[in-house]
Every structure is written in C-alpha cells, then in structure tokens.
Design a protein around this motif. Structure first.
Motif, PDB file in Angstrom:
ATOM      1  N   UNK A  45      -8.129  16.146  16.159  1.00 43.59           N
ATOM      2  CA  UNK A  45      -8.282  15.852  17.690  1.00 43.59           C
ATOM      3  C   UNK A  45      -9.393  16.300  18.450  1.00 43.59           C
ATOM      4  N   UNK A  46      -9.843  15.506  19.078  1.00 44.67           N
ATOM      5  CA  UNK A  46     -10.885  16.163  20.043  1.00 44.67           C
ATOM      6  C   UNK A  46     -10.120  16.858  21.309  1.00 44.67           C
ATOM      7  N   UNK A  47     -11.017  17.729  22.243  1.00 44.84           N
ATOM      8  CA  UNK A  47      -9.993  18.438  23.095  1.00 44.84           C
ATOM      9  C   UNK A  47      -9.622  17.716  24.169  1.00 44.84           C
ATOM     10  N   UNK A  48      -9.996  16.577  24.520  1.00 45.19           N
ATOM     11  CA  UNK A  48      -9.428  15.731  25.819  1.00 45.19           C
ATOM     12  C   UNK A  48      -7.980  15.171  25.185  1.00 45.19           C
ATOM     13  N   UNK A  49      -8.068  14.420  23.874  1.00 46.31           N
ATOM     14  CA  UNK A  49      -7.027  13.898  23.242  1.00 46.31           C
ATOM     15  C   UNK A  49      -5.871  14.914  23.123  1.00 46.31           C
ATOM     16  N   UNK A  50      -6.325  16.188  22.788  1.00 52.30           N
ATOM     17  CA  UNK A  50      -5.271  17.579  22.879  1.00 52.30           C
ATOM     18  C   UNK A  50      -4.569  17.593  24.316  1.00 52.30           C
ATOM     19  N   UNK A  51      -5.363  17.664  25.341  1.00 48.94           N
ATOM     20  CA  UNK A  51      -4.743  17.984  26.602  1.00 48.94           C
ATOM     21  C   UNK A  51      -3.767  16.663  26.860  1.00 48.94           C
ATOM     22  N   UNK A  52      -4.259  15.384  26.643  1.00 50.27           N
ATOM     23  CA  UNK A  52      -3.398  14.415  26.592  1.00 50.27           C
ATOM     24  C   UNK A  52      -2.138  14.364  25.978  1.00 50.27           C
ATOM     25  N   UNK A  53      -2.180  14.848  24.812  1.00 48.11           N
ATOM     26  CA  UNK A  53      -1.201  15.006  23.813  1.00 48.11           C
ATOM     27  C   UNK A  53      -0.214  16.413  24.190  1.00 48.11           C
ATOM     28  N   UNK A  54      -0.814  17.275  24.945  1.00 50.96           N
ATOM     29  CA  UNK A  54       0.101  18.446  25.384  1.00 50.96           C
ATOM     30  C   UNK A  54       1.375  18.011  25.934  1.00 50.96           C
ATOM     31  N   UNK A  55       1.350  16.926  26.913  1.00 45.66           N
ATOM     32  CA  UNK A  55       2.651  16.580  27.688  1.00 45.66           C
ATOM     33  C   UNK A  55       3.922  16.132  26.484  1.00 45.66           C
ATOM     34  N   UNK A  56       3.347  15.621  25.317  1.00 50.73           N
ATOM     35  CA  UNK A  56       4.181  15.433  24.369  1.00 50.73           C
ATOM     36  C   UNK A  56       5.148  16.767  23.732  1.00 50.73           C
ATOM     37  N   UNK A  57       4.065  17.530  23.394  1.00 48.38           N
ATOM     38  CA  UNK A  57       4.449  18.671  22.836  1.00 48.38           C
ATOM     39  C   UNK A  57       5.307  19.445  23.869  1.00 48.38           C
ATOM     40  N   UNK A  58       4.982  19.560  25.275  1.00 44.68           N
ATOM     41  CA  UNK A  58       5.720  20.144  26.323  1.00 44.68           C
ATOM     42  C   UNK A  58       7.149  19.668  25.994  1.00 44.68           C
ATOM     43  N   UNK A  59       7.171  18.506  26.280  1.00 43.43           N
ATOM     44  CA  UNK A  59       8.702  17.675  26.138  1.00 43.43           C
ATOM     45  C   UNK A  59       9.680  18.116  25.203  1.00 43.43           C
ATOM     46  N   UNK A  60       9.012  18.613  24.049  1.00 47.30           N
ATOM     47  CA  UNK A  60       9.708  18.790  22.868  1.00 47.30           C
ATOM     48  C   UNK A  60      10.284  20.132  23.285  1.00 47.30           C
ATOM     49  N   UNK A  61       9.800  20.906  23.902  1.00 47.86           N
ATOM     50  CA  UNK A  61      10.250  22.497  24.315  1.00 47.86           C
ATOM     51  C   UNK A  61      10.940  22.493  25.423  1.00 47.86           C
ATOM     52  N   UNK A  62      10.697  21.540  26.543  1.00 46.80           N
ATOM     53  CA  UNK A  62      11.104  21.968  27.654  1.00 46.80           C
ATOM     54  C   UNK A  62      11.946  20.501  28.406  1.00 46.80           C
ATOM     55  N   UNK A  63      13.109  20.242  28.814  1.00 51.76           N
ATOM     56  CA  UNK A  63      13.548  18.991  29.208  1.00 51.76           C
ATOM     57  C   UNK A  63      13.356  18.618  30.649  1.00 51.76           C
ATOM     58  N   UNK A  64      12.292  19.136  31.039  1.00 53.86           N
ATOM     59  CA  UNK A  64      12.037  18.707  32.476  1.00 53.86           C
ATOM     60  C   UNK A  64      10.555  19.040  32.864  1.00 53.86           C
ATOM     61  N   UNK A  65       9.998  18.478  33.772  1.00 50.98           N
ATOM     62  CA  UNK A  65       8.431  18.527  34.229  1.00 50.98           C
ATOM     63  C   UNK A  65       7.802  17.391  33.988  1.00 50.98           C
TER      64      UNK A  65
END
Length: 180
Positions: free
Chosen positions: A92-112
C-alpha cells in the motif's frame, strides 16, 4: 459504544498486573466485574471500561506523557499490521493506508466515522467524526497508529498536527498528516 477484545486485552493485562491499587480509583464496580472475566479477542466490551483502563494507565503508568501513549499506538499498529492485518499495509502507498484506516478502526470500535481529504501527494487532512470521547490518551494512541502505519507503507519524516480537538469542545478532531 463498544471496543473489540483484541485491542482491550493488553490494557486488561496491564491493569490486572498492578497489585499496588494505583488504578482502583479509576475503575467502577462494573469495570472490575468485566476485568474479572475472560476477555475474548473477538468479543465486544463497553467502551467506558476501556476508557477507564486507558485513563488509569495514562495517568499512573505513563505519568500523562503523550509520547508514551503514542508509543503504545505505534506498538499496537506494528503488531497488527505485520500480523493479522498485514494486507492493510502490504504493497500500500501511504494515502491508501489512511483511507483504509477507517476499515481497520471499525474492526476495533463500533462507533465514529472518519473523513480523509487528500491535500497533496504527501499530505492528508484526517477527521475523526462522532468520536466524542474525552479520553485524551486515545487520540495520542491513534496518532501513534497512523504514524506507524504510514511508515510501514514507506512514508518518512511523518508529521502530525492537530488542527481541532473534540476533547477541547470542538465538533471534531482534525489532523493534518504530512510525510516525505
């Protein structure tokens, strides 16, 4: 609001490991009941208890040092992104990672929710929306996560600037990330 056991387990271990009683004033009877049970990586647990544990560790063990909380985030990211979630950074390039972070975040937190505005080849504006926790160390943990993830994708000299802070009463937390 809930948090996945996989990001809660290390906090629970750290709090349970302390026998001095230093964390007692941070924990409610409900928290103690949850911490007394088995924490399963795939289970969901109350964010409030997670928040109490982070605050206790940040205040007592880290002595309210943001750099320590960032280091926790960096460590957790490296463990996750070189293990189970390696596909989020591999190739992944850095910008793709930042976009994908939302998917990772939702795996750990069920809000925001998150919003990413690409401002250039090496700069993004990252917003945490509906993330109304006053748990300041969590924002530094997220900072460490993002910095480490960017570095795993090849970014160098990552700079992180808070533009707005929801924990100070602003409607969201906005962050500018730049790198070379």
């Amino acid at each position: 609001m809930n948090v996945k056991g996989s990001v809660f387990i290390n906090l629970v271990k750290a709090v349970k490991h302390d026998k001095s009683g230093a964390f007692d004033k941070y924990l409610t009877p409900k928290d103690r009941s949850i911490l007394g049970g088995k924490i399963l990586p795939g289970g969901w647990y109350p964010f409030e208890t997670y928040e109490h544990c982070i605050t206790a560790l940040y205040d007592v063990a880290a002595k309210k040092n943001p750099e320590t909380a960032k280091a926790w985030g960096r460590s957790e990211c490296k463990a996750a992104m070189t293990g189970l979630y390696a596909s989020f950074v591999s190739g992944q390039d850095p910008i793709s990672f930042i976009h994908e972070y939302g998917r990772v975040h939702r795996r750990f937190y069920d809000f925001s929710r998150m919003e990413v505005v690409v401002e250039g080849k090496t700069q993004v504006l990252f917003k945490l929306l509906d993330f109304n926790t006053k748990c300041v160390p969590l924002y530094f943990i997220i900072q460490g996560w993002l910095e480490q993830g960017l570095e795993l994708c090849g970014a160098k000299n990552v700079q992180f600037t808070f533009l707005s802070k929801s924990w100070e009463g602003q409607p969201d937390t906005s962050i500018r990330l730049t790198w070379t």
